[in-house]
Design a protein around this motif. Structure first.
Motif, short mmCIF file in Angstrom:
data_model
loop_
_atom_site.label_atom_id
_atom_site.label_comp_id
_atom_site.label_asym_id
_atom_site.label_seq_id
_atom_site.Cartn_x
_atom_site.Cartn_y
_atom_site.Cartn_z
N ALA A 30 13.39 2.59 -9.12
CA ALA A 30 12.09 2.82 -9.74
C ALA A 30 11.15 1.64 -9.51
CB ALA A 30 12.27 3.06 -11.25
N ASN A 31 11.67 0.43 -9.65
CA ASN A 31 10.86 -0.76 -9.43
C ASN A 31 10.44 -0.90 -7.97
OD1 ASN A 31 10.59 -2.95 -11.81
ND2 ASN A 31 12.43 -1.73 -12.11
N ALA A 32 11.35 -0.59 -7.04
CA ALA A 32 11.04 -0.71 -5.61
C ALA A 32 9.96 0.27 -5.20
CB ALA A 32 12.31 -0.49 -4.78
N VAL A 33 10.07 1.53 -5.64
CA VAL A 33 9.07 2.55 -5.30
C VAL A 33 7.73 2.21 -5.95
CG1 VAL A 33 8.43 4.97 -5.53
CG2 VAL A 33 10.78 4.36 -4.93
N LEU A 34 7.76 1.84 -7.23
CA LEU A 34 6.52 1.52 -7.93
C LEU A 34 5.82 0.32 -7.30
CD1 LEU A 34 4.66 2.15 -10.28
CD2 LEU A 34 6.11 0.74 -11.76
N ALA A 35 6.60 -0.69 -6.88
CA ALA A 35 6.01 -1.87 -6.25
C ALA A 35 5.27 -1.50 -4.97
CB ALA A 35 7.09 -2.90 -5.94
N GLU A 36 5.79 -0.54 -4.22
CA GLU A 36 5.12 -0.10 -2.99
C GLU A 36 3.78 0.54 -3.30
OE1 GLU A 36 5.89 -0.59 0.06
OE2 GLU A 36 7.94 -1.34 -0.09
N PHE A 37 3.72 1.33 -4.36
CA PHE A 37 2.48 2.06 -4.65
C PHE A 37 1.42 1.21 -5.33
CE2 PHE A 37 5.01 5.74 -3.62
CZ PHE A 37 4.09 6.59 -3.05
N ILE A 38 1.83 0.32 -6.25
CA ILE A 38 0.81 -0.51 -6.89
C ILE A 38 0.40 -1.67 -5.99
CG2 ILE A 38 1.72 0.08 -9.17
CD1 ILE A 38 2.77 -2.79 -9.40
N GLY A 39 1.20 -1.89 -4.91
CA GLY A 39 0.93 -3.01 -4.02
C GLY A 39 -0.37 -2.89 -3.24
N VAL A 40 -1.01 -1.72 -3.27
CA VAL A 40 -2.28 -1.55 -2.55
C VAL A 40 -3.39 -2.39 -3.19
CG1 VAL A 40 -3.08 0.44 -3.90
CG2 VAL A 40 -3.76 0.19 -1.49
N LYS A 41 -3.21 -2.76 -4.46
CA LYS A 41 -4.23 -3.58 -5.13
C LYS A 41 -3.96 -5.06 -4.88
CE LYS A 41 -6.41 -4.74 -9.54
NZ LYS A 41 -6.60 -4.38 -10.97
N ILE A 42 -5.01 -5.80 -4.53
CA ILE A 42 -4.93 -7.25 -4.36
C ILE A 42 -5.64 -7.89 -5.56
CG2 ILE A 42 -5.46 -9.21 -2.88
CD1 ILE A 42 -3.54 -7.16 -1.64
N PHE A 43 -4.93 -8.77 -6.26
CA PHE A 43 -5.54 -9.39 -7.44
C PHE A 43 -5.71 -10.89 -7.25
CE2 PHE A 43 -1.06 -10.06 -8.22
CZ PHE A 43 -0.99 -11.24 -8.94
N ALA A 44 -6.67 -11.45 -7.97
CA ALA A 44 -6.94 -12.89 -7.94
C ALA A 44 -6.18 -13.55 -9.08
CB ALA A 44 -8.44 -13.15 -8.06
N LEU A 45 -5.22 -14.38 -8.75
CA LEU A 45 -4.38 -15.00 -9.77
C LEU A 45 -5.18 -15.90 -10.69
CD1 LEU A 45 -1.55 -15.45 -10.94
CD2 LEU A 45 -1.25 -17.31 -9.28
N GLU A 46 -6.08 -16.70 -10.11
CA GLU A 46 -6.85 -17.63 -10.93
C GLU A 46 -7.74 -16.89 -11.93
OE1 GLU A 46 -7.00 -19.49 -6.68
OE2 GLU A 46 -7.01 -17.50 -7.60
N ASP A 47 -8.42 -15.85 -11.48
CA ASP A 47 -9.28 -15.08 -12.39
C ASP A 47 -8.45 -14.38 -13.46
OD1 ASP A 47 -11.45 -15.85 -10.93
OD2 ASP A 47 -11.62 -13.98 -9.79
N THR A 48 -7.27 -13.92 -13.10
CA THR A 48 -6.40 -13.26 -14.06
C THR A 48 -5.97 -14.23 -15.16
OG1 THR A 48 -5.55 -11.75 -12.36
CG2 THR A 48 -4.22 -12.00 -14.35
N LEU A 49 -5.69 -15.48 -14.76
CA LEU A 49 -5.27 -16.49 -15.73
C LEU A 49 -6.45 -17.18 -16.41
CD1 LEU A 49 -2.38 -18.17 -13.68
CD2 LEU A 49 -2.19 -16.44 -15.47
N GLY A 50 -7.66 -16.91 -15.91
CA GLY A 50 -8.85 -17.52 -16.49
C GLY A 50 -9.00 -18.99 -16.16
#
Length: 264
Positions: A30-50
């Motif tokens: 479940a984790n492996a399949v889900l990681a493939e599908f949500i992996g299309v999003k690229i996030f900014a770590l610094e902005d996420t952490l503020g």
């Protein structure tokens, strides 16, 4: 005289070790399949952490810390791999790895088919008020990852898993039952060094984007460092899982599984 014995399927499922393997395999896949599908999003770590952007400079490339959202789940996959390795050995890891790869392919095939279903006319514009003028285009962009990315991630996943299981048991042969953190982290260090660069090489160097070598090395290095930091941070979770498994199976049964796994 036929001495073959049969085991009732219900009796087989009563075995706690069997149920444990099924649960670990299901959660891993479940984790492996889900990681493939949500992996299309690229996030900014610094902005996420503020926090202020950390401008890195590697191999002549600069930028901020941007990662695929799949990195949220891959550290969990590492922990699951090491746990299955610990109690069910090489055969267990190979089985769940091929099963996960098959499910990933299966999922992408049906995502592809779903994309090419003719959309209902009213549904295409249903999210205009949320800033999505064309639902079909958005759906295709999210679920229709490029073929090079799919192939790269699958090859990297399988190669990484097969390397992980070999390194894990080599370290185990030297340390015995001591230092679970060392064989878990050591196997992840080697396998993810390969994984981090293989996926990028296939998807973005061989693929149509044709990244320059400097960008490939810079992004691969950042991804590898992130994965290793996450793997180290999750070492306490590894020990918590071991404690829970020992409580569930009992000390004697857990020891038997670990002994068989080390001989696999």
């Amino acid at each position: 005289m036929d001495t073959t014995t049969t085991v009732s399927p219900l009796r087989l499922l009563d075995d706690r070790a069997t149920r444990l393997f099924v649960a670990l395999a299901a959660f891993f896949c479940a984790n492996a399949v889900l990681a493939e599908f949500i992996g299309v999003k690229i996030f900014a770590l610094e902005d996420t952490l503020g926090i202020a952007p950390l401008e890195w400079n590697l191999f002549g490339q600069t930028g901020s810390l941007n990662f695929t959202a799949g990195t949220l789940l891959w550290p969990i996959v590492f922990i699951m791999t090491d746990t299955v390795n610990e109690y069910f050995g090489k055969r267990g890891v190979r089985m769940i790895s091929w099963l996960a790869a098959g499910l990933i392919v299966y999922s992408f095939v049906f995502a592809y088919l779903a994309i090419h279903l003719a959309p209902a006319s009213w549904w295409v514009g249903a999210a205009k008020d949320q800033g999505v003028p064309d639902y079909q285009t958005a759906y295709a962009a999210i679920f229709g990852q490029g073929m090079w990315i799919i192939v790269g991630s699958l090859v990297a996943f399988l190669v990484g898993q097969l390397i992980d299981v070999q390194v894990f048991h080599r370290i185990r042969a030297r340390t015995g039952e001591r230092h679970a953190w060392l064989r878990a982290t050591g196997s992840t260090a080697v396998s993810q060094l390969v994984d981090s660069f293989v996926v990028l090489y296939i998807a973005f160097v061989l693929g149509p984007q044709q990244w320059p070598t400097s960008l490939f090395l810079a992004v691969g290095s950042l991804n590898y460092v992130y994965k290793m930091l996450a793997a180290i941070a999750l070492i306490p979770l590894l020990y918590l899982m071991r404690a829970g498994i020992h409580r569930y199976l009992g000390a004697t049964r857990a020891a038997q599984l670990r002994q068989h796994a080390s001989e696999d």
